[in-house]
Design a protein around this motif. Structure first.
Motif, PDB file in Angstrom:
ATOM      1  N   ILE A 824       0.544  -1.256   0.018  1.00 24.46           N
ATOM      2  CA  ILE A 824       0.094  -0.030  -0.113  1.00 24.46           C
ATOM      3  C   ILE A 824       0.965   1.294   0.012  1.00 24.46           C
ATOM      4  O   ILE A 824       0.708   2.240  -0.526  1.00 24.46           O
ATOM      5  N   VAL A 825       1.753   1.299   0.829  1.00 25.62           N
ATOM      6  CA  VAL A 825       2.689   2.452   0.944  1.00 25.62           C
ATOM      7  C   VAL A 825       3.523   2.559  -0.574  1.00 25.62           C
ATOM      8  O   VAL A 825       3.600   3.685  -1.077  1.00 25.62           O
ATOM      9  N   GLN A 826       3.934   1.504  -0.882  1.00 30.55           N
ATOM     10  CA  GLN A 826       4.591   1.587  -2.294  1.00 30.55           C
ATOM     11  C   GLN A 826       3.734   2.176  -3.584  1.00 30.55           C
ATOM     12  O   GLN A 826       4.113   2.927  -4.129  1.00 30.55           O
ATOM     13  N   LEU A 827       2.427   1.559  -3.143  1.00 28.09           N
ATOM     14  CA  LEU A 827       1.674   2.291  -4.333  1.00 28.09           C
ATOM     15  C   LEU A 827       1.370   3.735  -4.125  1.00 28.09           C
ATOM     16  O   LEU A 827       1.377   4.316  -5.234  1.00 28.09           O
ATOM     17  N   ASN A 828       1.168   4.171  -2.878  1.00 29.79           N
ATOM     18  CA  ASN A 828       1.260   5.916  -2.617  1.00 29.79           C
ATOM     19  C   ASN A 828       2.214   6.553  -3.203  1.00 29.79           C
ATOM     20  O   ASN A 828       2.006   7.285  -4.066  1.00 29.79           O
ATOM     21  N   VAL A 829       3.519   5.974  -2.975  1.00 26.38           N
ATOM     22  CA  VAL A 829       4.578   6.614  -3.231  1.00 26.38           C
ATOM     23  C   VAL A 829       4.748   6.655  -4.888  1.00 26.38           C
ATOM     24  O   VAL A 829       5.019   7.731  -5.506  1.00 26.38           O
ATOM     25  N   VAL A 830       4.458   5.385  -5.440  1.00 26.61           N
ATOM     26  CA  VAL A 830       4.831   5.570  -6.959  1.00 26.61           C
ATOM     27  C   VAL A 830       3.854   6.407  -7.393  1.00 26.61           C
ATOM     28  O   VAL A 830       3.882   7.213  -8.576  1.00 26.61           O
ATOM     29  N   SER A 831       2.470   6.619  -7.172  1.00 28.43           N
ATOM     30  CA  SER A 831       1.567   7.024  -7.678  1.00 28.43           C
ATOM     31  C   SER A 831       2.025   8.697  -7.604  1.00 28.43           C
ATOM     32  O   SER A 831       1.810   9.497  -8.901  1.00 28.43           O
ATOM     33  N   ALA A 832       2.687   9.116  -6.271  1.00 29.37           N
ATOM     34  CA  ALA A 832       2.792  10.503  -6.305  1.00 29.37           C
ATOM     35  C   ALA A 832       3.989  10.799  -6.979  1.00 29.37           C
ATOM     36  O   ALA A 832       4.202  11.732  -7.582  1.00 29.37           O
ATOM     37  N   PHE A 833       5.154   9.785  -7.128  1.00 28.53           N
ATOM     38  CA  PHE A 833       6.195  10.268  -7.915  1.00 28.53           C
ATOM     39  C   PHE A 833       6.104  10.345  -9.253  1.00 28.53           C
ATOM     40  O   PHE A 833       6.320  11.002 -10.262  1.00 28.53           O
ATOM     41  N   SER A 834       4.997   9.282  -9.872  1.00 29.69           N
ATOM     42  CA  SER A 834       4.797   9.455 -11.345  1.00 29.69           C
ATOM     43  C   SER A 834       3.925  10.573 -11.639  1.00 29.69           C
ATOM     44  O   SER A 834       4.463  11.232 -12.580  1.00 29.69           O
ATOM     45  N   THR A 835       3.073  11.318 -10.793  1.00 28.57           N
ATOM     46  CA  THR A 835       2.567  12.582 -10.886  1.00 28.57           C
ATOM     47  C   THR A 835       3.492  13.764 -11.099  1.00 28.57           C
ATOM     48  O   THR A 835       3.498  14.474 -12.115  1.00 28.57           O
TER      49      THR A 835
END
Length: 2027
Positions: A824-835
């Motif tokens: 879950i944390v990985q997912l939040n982080v990746v989506s933020a970084f991708s944005t």
């Protein structure tokens, strides 16, 4: 491949091929065979049957792939059904044997499967012919199933379905066995097997009665079990089965003996009960449930609930719309009961409740919204209303005073909330869909819709209050007339019930929702409402602290209202900005110290209020920033900023506050976070740079909360993946018809999806596309999604050093967590970084140094190997974006290398899929990484992966990646095309159909390959044709695939092929395939239609096909239906009558998807443009059917009774009503949007016909041509239908349809206004429809009609003065201006008509040319019309002037804004100035023209300002010109008033014409020029402009510029007319001055007179100041534009060949003629010296035009330009300046040289003489001779040359030329001055007489020669008259013998030709005249020649009688050339 095209398999060719080519070859042969067998003769088939059967059965042993085995089976079946059947049993035995075989090896599997498929097809085709063999077969197959693997089970189920289909009732003995087998397969672990079993059972229930009688319960339970753990396709198939079985059980009338004793009819209640059980308890059965229920553990799995939901919809759709109408109330109460308190389990948690509500909403939307017509929908809405009232009573009872103590615990209240939410949502959606057709529903007081909704606003549950507000918003969007009404009502209640918490929140929700609806309503709301709402909001905020019980609600409500108010846009908000900014400043503490003190004070409740309030304020500012960007000036931004730091401070303190006060603050602190993040994300980052660190820290904490349990991937990631990659993840992410409910399955267990109660602020926002209700996420999720967005913005703006720190922090937090939390944390982080990468790429930023890249890479690579496929997908995209931002080729190559290595070593599915996608994505952002070896490596690896048959996932991802590379590598890929295509084909032929995702990826690859090949596919070389065949083969395999998405891919591939190589795509089979898909699904469009995406693909393909070949497509579609009658359900039979076009219209009506509807409309439009004219009746009937199918004829009937005199019309209408019976109508109750489209089609048909030819608008011509060829069809013959269609639309309930109807009516009236009625001359054809037009317009002027409809009606006819303040003020501006504009049009038409009648002979011309003429007014003659307007002109003219004055003020540049009147203009208020502008722009031009006409008609006599009182808000008098009433002088002199008006009109015109915007309408420019023409038509304004030279010059310069920038001939002609009037005004002015000077200085000497006119004494003209110069400039511009040869600079260049004559277009000639007229007037405004300086130019131009355009025309007519130049020449030569003392000598010299130029024309063109028209040049010479003073032309050398020309021409061979020459000489001989005429007479008279004497011998042959002789005689006669006495006798003596020689005797007369007879009569007449005149000579002559005398006497006697008659006739019928003489009488 051509070798495969034979009846028998070509075995030689086959054996030479490689392994893989063999498969291709076989498939191609089988495909060919499939087409060939049905068309081969029986004998041929029997001859080859044995061999064919052998070949086909041997293929079974060759382990064929899935598509091949299907084709083998098909061909065998067809072969046996057309040929002999005796060997069929052997084939069946062979198949059974293959199935029984004990060989279980994988290589033998395809053979077994092929045998199974084969049996299915044989039984399906041959059915009962096969007798009883089926029992063995079925037994055998079922036995084989026991140990078959999934592919086997799949094929066996499908095969059993085919066997059942073929055998029908005969198969009863096997039904039970098959049922048992299918039951086990329905819960198989393979999803494909479940689908196949569902299809098999669906076939079984057709005959197996027990399924829907005795075993019904177990079938239902079985279906529920099948839903568990199912995927989308299974749910579709099983729900179809379940719904159909239940529908069958309900409707069956089965009473066969065997089943009678245990068969009972089942009731609707029981069916509903069964479905309800599944919905509420799932598949756990009826008994076992109780135990779990007691323990409280069981919860229905969501997929069961979604499956049951779909089954409900299938059930209702199967029973049909009429059944639903009849049983709606029972159905509704059952459906709503699903979410009521009687089943608390279903709604125990909020998430369950939201899920259930969604399902219920979906059922209602799909049935009520999808199946019912408009009337039934209104009835349904009434039912829903009753339900709401019932629930309301329950709540009222529970809330009553007796219950006060237990009020909160009352279960009933909370129980009813979900039911109410569902009911209100459906009611809102229904009304929203009905649009204005719902008006009768809301007006019906017995139902009380509004009362019901408003009463629920006070419900204790917040979600009900929100949904009620949403429902009001839907009503407001559908019926804009209710917005103001509802707003007032809600604001009143809000103010009245300020102390009830429910009322405060409920009504504020309602007001906010209504404000959100305003932007959807084109008419807006009154401006004052904003003020009221702002006041209420301030009041709520200020009084919040007074009463703690409702302070929370008041705070929330106050800010909500302000936030919603912002959506009204800058025009409204700017007035309230200061107050809002003040509130914003006050809500946050002003310094950090205050914040600290705040923390120490207060308790959890005050903090809750504070946080709510501040979150609201943040929301309001966000709303302001998003909706009023125009107001964000630097100053406002400065005022917005101060509270921000304090808001961020509070954000950092939240956690500590939360710790101190406990859990109660959890939600409000989250909401505060969310709103602050959202606001920061829309503000420019520069504004809060100071707070970056603090905010980023909070963001990182939010993204990495370790205890977060919610997996938000499904919300965060899809927007970050590329839409094409999402296709990999199955249908859950694609758009399907069930997206609304399917979504919840996909979201994971912890979330059910968004719902309105999570965020009340979303109620005024725009809804996302495709959603009916906003669905904000729960706060936990929305905080995360806002945080990722804000992180994206901020990360791209922070310093690079800081970035590293942030990334490391994120990486650590991922490392520290474990398991699912880590993901879950990985997912939040990746989506933020991708944005953030997205932002960096957009602003072309860089990522930073090496360390930052490394951390970033670690982050992404970790995610690329995550277990969650969605996260892998997002990570691959993120990796590619990273490469894009770094943009360093070494880095990119490194990334690719990492993936290569991974793919070589890794064996697990996860890393193989992730990395293979990464390779494809890299290409997407860096397009061909450049190097070929890199490409080769990629392709190689992906080839290998795509053949990994152990894992379909790896295959699918690898192939998808390959498709990206094919698409993006561009030309580099060409080397790989062939191998890739072979790979794709091989996989298509071998991959099992159950692996749909692999096939979908293959389809994408094929599509990309076709695009790469592109137009090369047209080539004819062997390689190309091999590639093309492979592509077509691939498409064929995909078309046969059972998966809908693969079929969609096939269609889009064929569409591509058709685009690149149209000849090679078989259009008829493609069209039939498309139609089958469309029509299969059109019966129940919203469910059984396969996928939405398939329908989209079909329509997109059709759209492309009809652009090229509409007619063919349409024919194939109809042919298809005729061929395959048995396949189609009766519902579609009528495609034969209505064609594909009708079928599409029907689909358009049922389809709900916007994109699809748009495509259908475009397809229809293309078909219409290419075919409407040929199939006119068909198209008009289609449109009429759609419009009539639902027309409410009550309105028509009432209209028709008022027209007794029009009995015929009434009959027509009644004919229409009678056939609204169901049977006749292909379209039952189409929706209003479909009807609007039909009305638009009618308009398009009219414009198509307009392009097609005039016969469509000319009744006599049309009738003639129709008689000649009855197949022809013309629009004018359908006029009655057109009027009736427009009438039906214009009187409908729906406002949009009324607008379309009025538009259609307007077009019809415009186009047919001038068509005369052949039977009643002088009348027009539309008069007979006067009553219909009137009746259609009447309702549009009713007081409750919206202004936009009225304005439209005004365009058709004018008159209305009713105003109520319900819409925005600008709408009343719109309405008033529309009325004024309409009156202006009527007045213009009336004046024009009157003008036309006054110059009657011009009448017919005008009708054809004038656009306004063909406007309306068909009803009365011109005088009648004028009388009609005349009555109101006094009032109208003042209103017109006032409107123009407003317009003039509104067009002032912005820097004069301060000068505008503070309270607004006459028709607009100061606040709505922006909205009013467009309405003025729309109507000013015609008003200007009308005003100018009115002023000219009164001749600028000032009108008394007080006559006629005006009923408008402020009385307007024409004298209030920009002056305030207080300062106005008491009375203005008439001269001043006139001057003001003159300058107003002139000013507006000049301002507009100076720079008409490029999009300015032609009509406006023309109206403006017409207004100027009208203005200068009368003396007073001419005197103004004549006297003010600067003004004249300015106006000319403006017109010059207009002519340069606008090509339209109409505009240029109108402009030239204005120029002519200006020059005329100047002439008048000069004359006037000269006259007054002469009068004043009468006594003085003439010599000393001052010079008037330009050029004074010197003759100099000053450019820029000189009117003459400006005029010349303009004329030269026109002439040179039309005749470039006139430009001396050009003539020298070789580009322009001198002497080549151009024929100008008609418009060009008109322009040149107009310019010449102006030129000839110029000398009159010069002084004599001035005239000398302009004369050379003018002469050059006039003679130049003459020279260039004097070309012979066929009929001897003079070209218009020549006529004009001669006319101008004549005007010029007779100018007084030629004779004035000062200029005389100069003029004489110049005119002589001009004459020389004319004479030289002849000599230049020796070779080209035949082109040049001698007549025109002779005429020019004659004009010189006749019009100048003798001294010009009597110079010897000139005179000689002139006479020479005449001599040459006299000898011309062309009789016409001779004739003209005689005419010209005739005039010269009669010149009064003898010095002029004598030389000509001496030189030319003898040759004329000589010529005439010759004709004695040669009689005239034709009319032309006759004319010459007659004219010659006239010349001689005239000479005789002018000669001196002594010569006269001689002449008469010559003349008489000639005349007598023309007489014929009686015998000769009979046989003589026509011309001879005419000559005889002419001579006789002349003799009768001459004889008496010169009697002495006459007698002498007669005496001397007795023969003559005898001839004369006999002629006189013999024809005495006839001569009398003839002479009478002759007098009536003047010579034929009169028309020419009219034109050429220059002399």
């Amino acid at each position: 491949m051509e070798l495969a095209h034979s009846l028998l398999l070509n075995e030689e060719a086959y054996n030479q091929l490689g392994e893989f080519q063999k498969a291709e070859f076989i498939f191609e042969w089988l495909q060919f065979l499939e087409k060939l067998l049905p068309v081969t003769s029986r004998a041929d088939i029997r001859e080859n049957q044995k061999k064919l059967v052998e070949q086909l059965t041997s293929l079974l042993n060759n382990s064929p792939g899935p598509p091949t085995r299907r084709l083998v089976a098909k061909n065998l079946a067809v072969l046996y059904s057309t040929g002999d059947t005796f060997s069929v049993y052997q084939t069946i035995d062979k198949c059974n044997e293959l199935i029984r075989s004990k060989d279980d090896s994988p290589s033998y599997l395809p053979t077994k499967l092929a045998a199974v498929v084969c049996l299915g097809y044989l039984y399906k085709k041959l059915g009962r012919i096969l007798g009883n063999s089926f029992t063995d077969t079925v037994g055998n197959v079922l036995k084989a199933m026991k140990n078959a693997e999934s592919q086997g089970r799949y094929e066996i189920m499908l095969s059993l379905q085919s066997i059942l289909n073929g055998l029908g009732a005969a198969a009863i003995p096997c039904h039970r066995d098959i049922y048992k087998a299918a039951r086990s397969c329905l819960t198989d672990r393979s999803m494909a097997v479940r689908c196949a079993a569902a299809k098999c059972l669906l076939e079984l229930q057709n005959e197996a009665v027990f399924m829907w009688s005795t075993d019904l319960d177990s079938v239902v339970t079985l279906c529920f079990k099948s839903f568990e753990g199912s995927n989308y396709d299974v749910r579709l198939a099983v729900s179809k089965l379940l719904g159909t079985v239940l529908a069958r059980a309900l409707t069956s009338k089965q009473t066969t003996a065997s089943t009678r004793h245990n068969f009972r009819r089942i009731s609707l209640e029981e069916v509903m009960e069964l479905l309800g059980t599944g919905f509420l308890r799932g598949s756990c059965g009826f008994l076992r449930a109780s135990g779990d229920m007691l323990k409280g553990t069981s919860s229905v799995s969501r997929d069961v609930r979604v499956g049951v939901t779909q089954a409900y919809v299938v059930f209702v759709s199967t029973l049909g719309a009429q059944w639903l109408e009849r049983n709606f109330s029972a159905f509704l109460s059952h459906i709503l009961d699903l979410v009521s308190q009687s089943h608390p389990k279903a709604i125990q948690s909020q998430m369950d409740a939201i899920g259930c509500r969604r399902c219920v909403s979906f059922i209602l939307r799909a049935t009520v919204g999808g199946l019912l017509g408009e009337k039934a929908q209104i009835a349904a809405a009434k039912e829903i209303c009753q339900a709401i009232w019932k629930l309301k009573k329950v709540v009222d009872a529970a809330m009553s005073d007796s219950n006060l103590e237990t009020r909160i615990s009352t279960t009933d209240v909370t129980a009813s909330q979900h039911v109410l939410v569902c009911a209100l949502q459906e009611l809102g959606s229904l009304i929203h869909g009905l649009g204005t057709t719902a008006a009768p529903l809301l007006q019906d007081s017995s139902t009380g819709v509004l009362e019901a909704v408003i009463s629920v606003i006070l419900h204790p549950s917040i979600s009900v209050r929100l949904t009620a507000a949403w429902c009001l918003r839907c009503i407001a969007v559908a019926l804009p007339s209710y917005v103001s009404l509802l707003l007032d009502r809600c604001i009143d209640r809000l103010s009245a019930l300020k102390s009830s918490p429910e009322a405060v929140t409920g009504y504020s929700f309602a007001v906010a929702a209504l404000l959100g609806a305003v932007k959807h309503s084109p008419l807006g709301i009154p401006h004052g409402k904003g003020k009221v709402i702002m006041t209420v909001a301030e009041d709520l905020l200020c009084s919040a602290s007074q009463n703690s019980r409702i302070s929370l609600q008041r705070t929330q409500a106050g800010w909500l209202l302000i936030a919603a108010l912002m959506t009204l846009g800058p025009a409204v908000v700017q007035h309230h900005l200061p107050r809002m900014l003040l509130l914003w400043k006050c809500i946050f503490p002003s310094s950090p110290k205050d914040l600290e003190t705040e923390k120490t004070r207060g308790d959890s409740f005050t903090w809750q209020v504070t946080l709510e309030g501040r979150a609201g304020a943040l929301c309001a500012i966000k709303s302001f920033v998003s909706h009023c960007a125009g107001l964000l000036t630097d100053e406002v931004v400065q005022r917005l900023l101060p509270p921000l730091p304090s808001a961020v401070d509070l954000l950092t303190q939240l956690s500590s506050i939360y710790k101190s006060y406990g859990n109660s603050l959890k939600t409000s602190s989250m909401v505060y976070r969310h709103k602050l993040y959202e606001l920061l994300a829309v503000l420019p980052p520069k504004t809060y740079e100071g707070s970056f660190c603090a905010v980023l820290k909070e963001l990182v904490a939010d993204l990495t909360v370790p205890d977060s349990q919610i997996d938000a991937s499904t919300f965060l990631l899809p927007p970050l993946c590329h839409e094409n990659d999402l296709l990999l993840l199955g249908p859950s992410l694609q758009e399907t018809d069930h997206r609304f409910i399917e979504e919840q399955l996909f979201l994971g267990n912890s979330i059910a999806g968004g719902s309105l109660e999570y965020d009340p602020y979303s109620i005024y926002e725009k809804v996302a596309k495709g959603d009916s209700v906003p669905k904000p996420l729960p706060p936990v999720l929305s905080v995360i999604s806002a945080a990722t967005r804000l992180f994206g913005v901020m990360f791209s703006h922070v310093a690079e050093s800081h970035r590293l720190h942030v990334l490391e922090q994120l990486l650590n937090s991922i490392k520290q967590t474990k398991g699912s939390r880590q993901q879950i944390v990985q997912l939040n982080v990746v989506s933020a970084f991708s944005t953030s990468l997205k932002h960096l790429a957009n602003c072309k930023g860089s990522l930073g140094p090496e360390e930052v890249r490394r951390s970033a890479l670690t982050l992404v690579m970790g995610a690329l190997e995550s277990n969650n496929p969605l996260l892998r997908c997002a990570a691959a995209e993120c990796l590619a974006r990273l490469a894009q931002v770094v943009s360093d080729s070494a880095f990119t190559a490194g990334l690719a290398q990492v993936s290569f290595d991974k793919l070589k070593s890794a064996r697990d599915v996860v890393s193989r899929t992730g990395h293979s996608l990464a390779l494809g994505c890299l290409y997407r952002y860096l397009g061909g990484i450049g190097s070929t070896q890199h490409l080769n490596a990629c392709v190689g690896i992906l080839y290998t992966l795509s053949q990994d048959s152990t894992s379909p996932d790896v295959q699918a991802w690898a192939l998808h990646s390959l498709s990206l590379i094919v698409d993006l590598a561009g030309p580099l890929y060409h080397v790989h095309v062939e191998p890739t295509l072979s790979l794709v084909l091989m996989l298509l032929l071998t991959v099992p159909p159950a692996y749909a995702e692999v096939h979908q990826s293959l389809g994408r690859c094929l599509n990309a390959l076709i695009t790469t090949l592109g137009p090369e596919l047209q080539g004819s070389s062997t390689t190309v044709s091999a590639l093309r065949t492979s592509c077509l083969l691939g498409c064929a395999v995909m078309q046969d695939n059972p998966d809908c998405l693969v079929q969609a891919q096939a269609i889009s591939c064929l569409q591509q092929l058709h685009m690149f190589a149209p000849r090679h795509v078989n259009l008829s089979s493609l069209v039939s395939c498309l139609c089958e898909i469309l029509l299969d699904n059109s019966v129940l469009v919203n469910l059984c239609s396969s996928y939405l995406l398939l329908r989209r693909a079909v329509v997109a393909c059709l759209r492309q096909l009809v652009q090229r070949e509409a007619a063919e497509v349409s024919e194939y579609a109809v042919a298809l239906v005729k061929e395959s009658r048995e396949d189609f359900t009766p519902a579609d039979v009528n495609i034969r009558e209505i064609g594909l076009e009708g079928a599409l219209l029907g689909l358009l009506d049922k389809e709900l998807d916007e994109r699809l509807c748009q495509d259908i409309k475009e397809t229809m439009t293309h078909m219409l443009t290419s075919m409407a004219v040929e199939k006119l009746s068909f198209w008009l009937k289609l449109c009429k059917d759609v419009l009539a199918a639902s027309a409410d004829f009550n309105t028509v009937a009432s209209v028709d009774t008022t027209q007794e005199e029009e009995t015929a019309k009434v009959d027509d209408a009644s004919v229409l009503t009678s056939d609204t019976d169901e049977r006749f109508h292909p379209f039952s109750n189409p929706r209003w949007s479909t009807r609007v489209f039909a009305a638009e089609c009618v308009c398009k048909i009219i414009s198509q016909c307009e392009n097609a030819g005039s016969a469509h608008f000319d009744i006599t011509l049309a009738q003639e041509r129709k008689q000649r060829d009855s197949r022809d069809d013309f629009l004018v013959l359908h006029l009655a239908d057109l009027i009736r269609m427009a009438f039906m639309a214009a009187t409908d309930h729906s406002d949009q349809l009324r607008l379309s109807g009025l538009q259609t009516l307007l077009i019809v009236v415009r186009k047919f206004a001038a068509v005369p009625e052949p039977e009643f001359p002088g009348h027009v054809i539309l008069e007979q429809y006067q009553a219909n037009v009137g009746a259609a317009l009447r309702p549009a002027f009713a007081s409750e009609t919206p202004p936009d409809v009225t304005a439209k009606a005004c365009q058709v006819q004018a008159g209305k003065e009713a105003q109520s303040q319900q819409y925005n003020e600008s709408t009343s501006t719109m309405e008033i201006l529309a009325v004024l504009k309409a009156w202006a049009e009527v007045y213009i038409v009336a004046v024009e008509k009157q003008k036309n009648q006054s110059d009657a002979h011009n009448h017919c011309l005008k009708i054809a040319n004038s656009a306004e003429e063909s406007y309306r007014d068909v009803t009365s003659s011109a005088s009648g019309l004028l009388d009609l307007v005349q009555a109101d002109l006094g009032t109208l003219s003042k209103l017109w002037l006032a409107a123009l004055q407003d317009f003039a003020l509104l067009t002032l540049p912005s820097e004069y804004a301060s000068q505008l009147p503070a309270e607004g203009g006459t028709f607009y208020t100061a606040e709505t100035i922006e909205n009013a502008r467009p309405h003025y722009y729309n109507s000013w031009a015609l008003i200007l023209y009308a005003t100018a006409l009115w002023l000219t008609s009164t001749g600028f006599i000032a009108v008394d300002p007080d006559e006629g009182v005006i009923n408008l808000s402020r009385p307007v008098t024409p004298t209030t010109m920009c002056q305030d009433s207080s300062t106005r002088p008491l009375v203005k002199s008439p001269e001043d008033v006139n001057t003001d008006r003159f300058h107003l009109i002139l000013g507006i015109s000049v301002e507009f014409l100076c720079s008409p915007r490029s999009d300015a309408a032609m009509e406006n420019i023309i109206a403006c020029l017409h207004a100027l023409q009208a203005l200068f038509d009368v003396p007073w304004p001419r005197s103004k402009i004549g006297g003010d030279q600067e003004l004249g010059v300015e106006l000319l310069n403006v017109l010059h510029r207009l002519i340069l920038t606008r090509e339209s001939p109409d505009i240029q002609l109108a402009a030239l007319e204005v120029v002519r009037l200006i020059v005329f005004a100047a002439q008048e002015h000069v004359k006037e001055k000269r006259r007054s000077a002469e009068v004043d200085d009468g006594a003085a000497e003439k010599e000393t007179l001052p010079e008037f006119g330009e050029g004074k004494d010197t003759g100099g003209l000053v450019p820029g100041k000189s009117l003459v110069f400006a005029t010349l400039e303009l004329c030269v511009c026109i002439l040179v534009r039309q005749l470039p040869q006139l430009n001396p600079k050009l003539t020298c260049s070789p580009a322009v060949q001198s002497g080549k004559h151009l024929l100008l277009s008609e418009d060009g000639s008109r322009l040149v003629a107009a310019a010449l007229v102006i030129l000839s007037d110029v000398p009159a405004i010069c002084s004599p010296e001035g005239s000398v300086s302009v004369l050379p130019t003018i002469l050059y131009l006039i003679i130049g035009v003459l020279k260039e355009t004097a070309v012979k025309l066929q009929d001897g007519q003079l070209p218009l330009t020549v006529a004009a130049s001669l006319q101008a020449l004549k005007g010029l030569l007779s100018s007084p300046m030629a004779r004035a003392e000062k200029s005389r000598t100069a003029w004489t010299d110049l005119l002589r040289s001009a004459l020389v130029t004319v004479l030289d024309c002849w000599d230049q063109v020796d070779g080209l003489l035949q082109e040049l028209d001698e007549v025109s040049l002779l005429t020019a010479i004659t004009v010189f001779v006749m019009s100048t003073s003798p001294e010009v032309t009597t110079v010897e050398c000139l005179q000689k040359r002139c006479i020479e020309k005449f001599k040459i021409t006299l000898d011309s061979k062309d009789p016409l030329v001779q004739y003209k020459c005689y005419q010209l000489l005739h005039s010269i001989f009669q010149h009064p001055n003898k010095t002029v005429s004598y030389p000509y007479i001496h030189s030319l008279a003898p040759s004329i007489v000589g010529k005439l004497q010759e004709t004695e011998k040669a009689k005239p042959e034709n009319a032309a020669e006759l004319q010459v002789i007659q004219e010659g005689i006239k010349v001689v006669t005239a000479l005789t008259a002018t000669a001196e006495e002594e010569h006269r006798a001689h002449l008469v003596a010559c003349l008489l013998p000639m005349l007598i020689s023309f007489l014929l005797d009686e015998n000769a007369l009979v046989s003589a030709t026509n011309s001879a007879k005419n000559l005889h009569e002419f001579a006789l007449q002349n003799l009768m005249q001459i004889g008496p005149q010169y009697s002495s000579v006459f007698k002498k002559l007669m005496a001397s020649s007795p023969t003559m005398k005898a001839r004369l006497e006999s002629a006189v006697k013999g024809n005495q009688e006839s001569i009398k008659v003839k002479t009478a006739k002759h007098a009536q019928n003047p010579a034929k050339s009169s028309s020419i003489q009219l034109k050429t009488s220059f002399l």
